[in-house]
Design a protein around this motif. Structure first.
Motif, mmCIF file in Angstrom:
data_model
loop_
_atom_site.group_PDB
_atom_site.id
_atom_site.type_symbol
_atom_site.label_atom_id
_atom_site.label_comp_id
_atom_site.label_asym_id
_atom_site.label_seq_id
_atom_site.Cartn_x
_atom_site.Cartn_y
_atom_site.Cartn_z
ATOM 1 N N LEU A 1 13.292 -7.616 -7.835
ATOM 2 C CA LEU A 1 11.684 -6.294 -7.525
ATOM 3 C C LEU A 1 11.806 -5.411 -6.299
ATOM 4 O O LEU A 1 11.185 -4.365 -6.572
ATOM 5 C CB LEU A 1 10.523 -7.306 -7.727
ATOM 6 C CG LEU A 1 10.528 -8.195 -9.259
ATOM 7 C CD1 LEU A 1 9.188 -9.411 -9.117
ATOM 8 C CD2 LEU A 1 10.375 -7.299 -10.392
ATOM 9 N N GLY A 2 11.875 -6.542 -5.484
ATOM 10 C CA GLY A 2 11.653 -5.578 -3.918
ATOM 11 C C GLY A 2 12.522 -4.479 -4.070
ATOM 12 O O GLY A 2 12.441 -3.401 -3.537
ATOM 13 N N PHE B 1 11.719 -1.919 -6.313
ATOM 14 C CA PHE B 1 10.268 -1.183 -5.777
ATOM 15 C C PHE B 1 10.542 -0.045 -4.880
ATOM 16 O O PHE B 1 9.779 0.784 -4.376
ATOM 17 C CB PHE B 1 9.701 -2.541 -5.251
ATOM 18 C CG PHE B 1 8.190 -0.967 -4.488
ATOM 19 C CD1 PHE B 1 6.986 -0.934 -4.536
ATOM 20 C CD2 PHE B 1 7.897 -1.786 -3.345
ATOM 21 C CE1 PHE B 1 6.255 -0.020 -4.199
ATOM 22 C CE2 PHE B 1 7.506 -0.908 -1.843
ATOM 23 C CZ PHE B 1 5.823 -0.252 -2.641
ATOM 24 N N THR C 1 10.611 3.399 -6.850
ATOM 25 C CA THR C 1 9.425 3.430 -7.634
ATOM 26 C C THR C 1 9.489 4.555 -5.965
ATOM 27 O O THR C 1 9.729 5.061 -4.918
ATOM 28 C CB THR C 1 8.384 2.752 -7.145
ATOM 29 O OG1 THR C 1 8.621 2.230 -5.492
ATOM 30 C CG2 THR C 1 8.813 1.628 -8.179
ATOM 31 N N GLY D 1 8.107 3.503 -3.022
ATOM 32 C CA GLY D 1 8.536 2.437 -2.450
ATOM 33 C C GLY D 1 8.976 3.194 -1.429
ATOM 34 O O GLY D 1 9.433 3.388 0.344
ATOM 35 N N TYR E 1 0.375 2.912 2.880
ATOM 36 C CA TYR E 1 1.695 2.346 2.427
ATOM 37 C C TYR E 1 1.840 1.487 3.928
ATOM 38 O O TYR E 1 2.544 0.913 4.180
ATOM 39 C CB TYR E 1 2.358 3.642 3.221
ATOM 40 C CG TYR E 1 2.001 4.359 1.479
ATOM 41 C CD1 TYR E 1 2.695 4.322 -0.055
ATOM 42 C CD2 TYR E 1 1.001 5.613 1.149
ATOM 43 C CE1 TYR E 1 2.580 4.748 -0.903
ATOM 44 C CE2 TYR E 1 1.236 6.331 0.186
ATOM 45 C CZ TYR E 1 1.757 5.949 -0.675
ATOM 46 O OH TYR E 1 1.552 6.612 -2.464
ATOM 47 N N LEU F 1 2.260 -6.688 1.125
ATOM 48 C CA LEU F 1 3.580 -7.315 0.660
ATOM 49 C C LEU F 1 4.902 -8.693 1.718
ATOM 50 O O LEU F 1 5.371 -9.154 0.799
ATOM 51 C CB LEU F 1 4.881 -5.931 0.480
ATOM 52 C CG LEU F 1 4.612 -5.106 -0.685
ATOM 53 C CD1 LEU F 1 5.686 -4.338 -0.805
ATOM 54 C CD2 LEU F 1 4.746 -5.194 -1.531
#
Length: 364
Positions: free
Chosen positions: A200-201, A204, A208, A211, A234, A241
């Motif tokens: 997932l990291g 991302f 994305t 990201g 961000y 995160l």
């Protein structure tokens, strides 16, 4: 683009011929690619070499499927906390509150579960703690405070709060054994958790827009602001995160040991920092790779496993890891300088004495 001194274009002079922008000579381009490969993929080559060496040095027990599962399981906790550190660094700040976030999240989850709530409620409570800690860290840093000082202060506060909430280790938390001490298809459960977090990291950061902007904030927050992007959110996202990964790490520790201790483990932070440094990720942020961070955690576990099999005292693994850390930092610095030198060579003299500078295209 080729830049000449003013008199270099006057009649009667013979200007030097420079290669076109972004297209260095064959040997130069090959050299730059090799240096970039060593800088960004050297850790993978190092791990493969270590596995090959230990396969003979610690034969016949090291190079087996059973030991591979043990190494991966041992690397799981380091990998989770390394991901927490990495997200902070990628957004431009080193988060040292990771052990405190993990401890507080585990204690809160244990209290909730022991109070009779389902396990998923305890997990959700731990994640909320991670989000809250990350948000507070990010908000304080945006006030202009030093990130190191802020996160050290947060670590201290969380250590005290965990003592207030728990007092003593909360034992008998077996409701999370499915993600800690259990195995599926012969693979320890923490490995699946790590695989999900890193997948997932990675998606991302690479697939994305958020990201990419987070990496941009870590690389040059002023440039991001100048193009009209809300850089502040961000920067906070990076801390959030980090807090979420820390909370997951705390849950994994509790699921493996079946207890939540109110005392943070700084050893896990050291191992996480080492894994991140081994990956070649600069502490200034803006550039890095989660898969390489995972390989860094595997290197630490691989060294420890080989030394244990050979009957060598565990503290030698710590010494070897520290030496590797220094070497990795030095290697990354040398490679980065070498790449920069190849991409921006010094001026060359023309036949009439004028200087000629070739400015290559920016590295992708």
């Amino acid at each position: 683009m080729t830049i000449h001194d003013a008199h270099a274009s006057q009649p009667g002079t013979v200007p030097a011929v420079a290669p076109p922008a972004g297209a260095p000579a064959g040997d130069g381009a090959t050299g730059v690619r090799a240096l970039v490969f060593l800088r960004d993929r050297g850790i993978i080559v190092l791990w493969i070499l270590l596995v090959a060496i230990f396969a003979f040095w610690a034969s016949p027990y090291f190079f087996t499927l059973a030991n591979a599962a043990l190494v991966a399981n041992a690397a799981a906790l380091t990998a989770i906390f390394a991901a927490a550190v990495a997200f902070g660094i990628l957004s431009g700040a080193l988060d040292l509150s990771v052990p405190g976030s993990a401890t507080m999240a585990a204690v809160v989850a244990a209290v909730v579960i022991k109070a009779g709530a389902p396990a998923w409620v305890g997990i959700l409570a731990a994640i909320v703690v991670g989000i809250a800690v990350g948000s507070v860290n990010g908000a304080l840093v945006l006030r202009g405070l030093n990130p190191l000082v802020v996160t050290i202060a947060t670590l201290t506060v969380l250590t005290g709060l965990a003592q207030v909430v728990a007092g003593v280790p909360i034992s008998g938390v077996t409701e999370l054994s499915w993600m800690g001490s259990s195995s599926y298809f012969g693979i320890p459960a923490p490995i699946f958790v790590v695989a999900i977090v890193y997948l997932l990291g990675w998606l991302f950061l690479t697939q994305t827009r958020a990201g990419g902007r987070l990496l941009g904030v870590g690389g040059n927050i002023d440039a991001v602001r100048r193009v009209g992007i809300g850089a502040d959110r961000y920067r906070i996202l990076g801390f959030v995160l980090s807090g979420v990964c820390s909370a997951i790490g705390g849950l994994l520790v509790m699921a493996t040991t079946t207890q939540a201790s109110p005392n943070p483990s700084t050893d896990l932070l050291f191992s996480a920092l080492t894994a991140v440094a081994l990956s070649g990720m600069p502490l200034t942020g803006g550039r890095g790779s989660l898969p390489r961070v995972l390989v860094g955690a595997l290197i630490i576990a691989t060294i420890a496993s080989a030394l244990i099999i050979r009957g060598i005292a565990p503290y030698w693994a710590t010494i070897a890891t520290g030496v590797l850390l220094v070497l990795a930092l030095g290697f990354e610095r040398i490679m980065s300088r070498a790449v920069s030198a190849r991409l921006a060579p010094p001026p060359r003299a023309t036949l009439d004495g004028a200087s000629t500078t070739h400015i290559p295209a920016q590295e992708a």
